[in-house]
Design a protein around this motif. Structure first.
Motif, mmCIF file in Angstrom:
data_model
loop_
_atom_site.group_PDB
_atom_site.id
_atom_site.type_symbol
_atom_site.label_atom_id
_atom_site.label_comp_id
_atom_site.label_asym_id
_atom_site.label_seq_id
_atom_site.Cartn_x
_atom_site.Cartn_y
_atom_site.Cartn_z
ATOM 1 N N CYS A 121 103.005 -15.447 27.458
ATOM 2 C CA CYS A 121 104.394 -15.441 27.921
ATOM 3 C C CYS A 121 105.059 -16.793 27.669
ATOM 4 O O CYS A 121 106.273 -16.867 27.443
ATOM 5 N N GLU B 164 100.562 -9.162 30.196
ATOM 6 C CA GLU B 164 100.605 -7.704 30.031
ATOM 7 C C GLU B 164 99.386 -7.040 30.665
ATOM 8 O O GLU B 164 99.506 -6.052 31.396
ATOM 9 N N THR C 163 114.991 -20.378 19.471
ATOM 10 C CA THR C 163 116.006 -19.529 18.854
ATOM 11 C C THR C 163 117.409 -19.922 19.315
ATOM 12 O O THR C 163 118.333 -20.071 18.507
ATOM 13 N N ARG D 222 104.661 -18.587 25.072
ATOM 14 C CA ARG D 222 105.138 -18.535 23.684
ATOM 15 C C ARG D 222 106.522 -17.875 23.643
ATOM 16 O O ARG D 222 107.424 -18.371 22.979
ATOM 17 N N ASP D 223 106.654 -16.759 24.363
ATOM 18 C CA ASP D 223 107.941 -16.054 24.373
ATOM 19 C C ASP D 223 109.045 -16.944 24.925
ATOM 20 O O ASP D 223 110.169 -16.965 24.403
ATOM 21 N N GLN D 224 108.727 -17.693 25.980
ATOM 22 C CA GLN D 224 109.727 -18.588 26.578
ATOM 23 C C GLN D 224 110.099 -19.708 25.616
ATOM 24 O O GLN D 224 111.270 -20.042 25.447
ATOM 25 N N ARG E 233 110.492 -22.762 33.478
ATOM 26 C CA ARG E 233 110.003 -21.430 33.778
ATOM 27 C C ARG E 233 109.854 -21.301 35.285
ATOM 28 O O ARG E 233 109.574 -22.286 35.980
ATOM 29 N N LEU F 45 109.729 -19.696 22.355
ATOM 30 C CA LEU F 45 110.386 -19.116 21.180
ATOM 31 C C LEU F 45 111.854 -18.816 21.467
ATOM 32 O O LEU F 45 112.725 -19.038 20.611
ATOM 33 N N GLU F 46 112.136 -18.349 22.679
ATOM 34 C CA GLU F 46 113.534 -18.115 23.065
ATOM 35 C C GLU F 46 114.305 -19.428 23.074
ATOM 36 O O GLU F 46 115.437 -19.503 22.596
ATOM 37 N N GLU G 202 100.513 -15.063 19.649
ATOM 38 C CA GLU G 202 101.138 -13.870 20.225
ATOM 39 C C GLU G 202 100.445 -13.471 21.527
ATOM 40 O O GLU G 202 99.242 -13.646 21.691
#
Length: 293
Positions: A199, A130, A209, A201-203, A263, A205-206, A196
């Protein structure tokens, strides 16, 4: 007052002799003397104390000298920067990458970049995605490696490479895993993830899920290296990108069956950048280098 006046002032302050200063400035001694007098008259100050034997800076002149030298340097920097636009293969470039990529990617590519672009100086910046994108738009970074997908009307990008995720387990983990895992084999397991803002982590976590894995909420790592050390200490399981693999007798890295989670990384730059063509060249070079790494 002109830049030339300040240059004459600085030269005379350095040499403290009108004859030698005139020679270095490339003008006659009378011409130099006249310009210094005009500058003093304009400022209403005596910059030098003169005698038959020497020229000495006055207290006011000594105080103003540093400012004059700063202005001369800033103009020189301005000209150097402008020259780099005429010859984009000179000057410097600031390249950014996010923390789960930078320490693994930059050591691989910087030597290649120095060899391919010897007249260019490269500087690196490591920030979370970010912040990196904001710096890129503000011109604080020239180009940045960002994980896909990412769309921005102000930015242009070129795909560089993709890398698989690996399942990392302690070498002495009591459960035995096959050499290639099916994603379904991990259903219901708990994984340690990054904190948090990362990026990766976001990958991850997806991935958790979609495939019904759980995050361990009693621990979040600040870096991939922390995750690796936690696994090596036998304290949990995690996902790691291929680049972070470090052969160790304390960790077992297990591949996934195709299609493996992965990724993709692209090089991003501003569409308005004067060096856009160079970034395309760099992207092509890096695709070649990293493909054969």
């Amino acid at each position: 007052m002109t830049l030339k006046d300040l240059e004459y002032f600085a030269i005379l302050a350095k040499l403290r002799h009108f004859g030698r200063a005139a020679l270095e400035a490339g003008v006659s001694q009378p011409a130099l003397s006249i310009q210094i007098k005009k500058l003093e008259a304009e400022l209403g100050l005596c910059l030098f104390e003169r005698s038959n034997k020497q020229v000495v800076l006055s207290p006011e002149g000594a105080h103003l000298l540093q400012r004059a030298e700063n202005i001369i340097q800033q103009v020189s920097d301005f000209r150097t920067c402008a020259k780099s636009f005429k010859d984009p293969y000179q000057g410097h470039l600031i390249l950014g990458a996010f923390p789960t990529l930078a320490p693994y990617l930059f050591p691989q590519i910087l030597d290649e970049l120095h060899q391919s672009y010897p007249e260019m100086k490269f500087f690196i910046k490591e920030e979370k995605t970010e912040q990196l994108l904001e710096m890129l738009k503000q011109g604080k970074v020239d180009a940045a490696f960002i994980a896909l997908p990412h769309e921005d009307k102000l930015l242009e990008s070129e795909f560089i490479f993709s890398e698989d995720f690996l399942f990392a387990v302690p070498a002495n983990y009591p459960e035995r895993f096959p050499s290639h895992l099916s994603v379904a084999d991990l259903k219901g397991r708990e994984l340690m993830l990054l904190d948090e803002g990362h990026c990766f982590r976001d990958q991850a976590l997806e991935f958790c899920t979609v495939n019904q894995l759980q995050e361990r909420f009693d621990f979040r790592a600040s870096s991939l290296e922390t995750l690796r050390q936690m696994v090596a200490a036998g304290l949990g399981l995690t996902l790691l990108p291929q680049c972070a693999k470090n052969e160790s007798d304390k960790i077992r890295y297990i591949d996934f069956e195709d299609p493996a989670p992965q990724r993709s990384i692209a090089l991003f730059w501003r569409k308005s950048s004067a060096k856009a063509e160079i970034f395309r060249e760099i992207a092509d070079d890096l695709k070649r280098v990293l493909t054969h790494a």
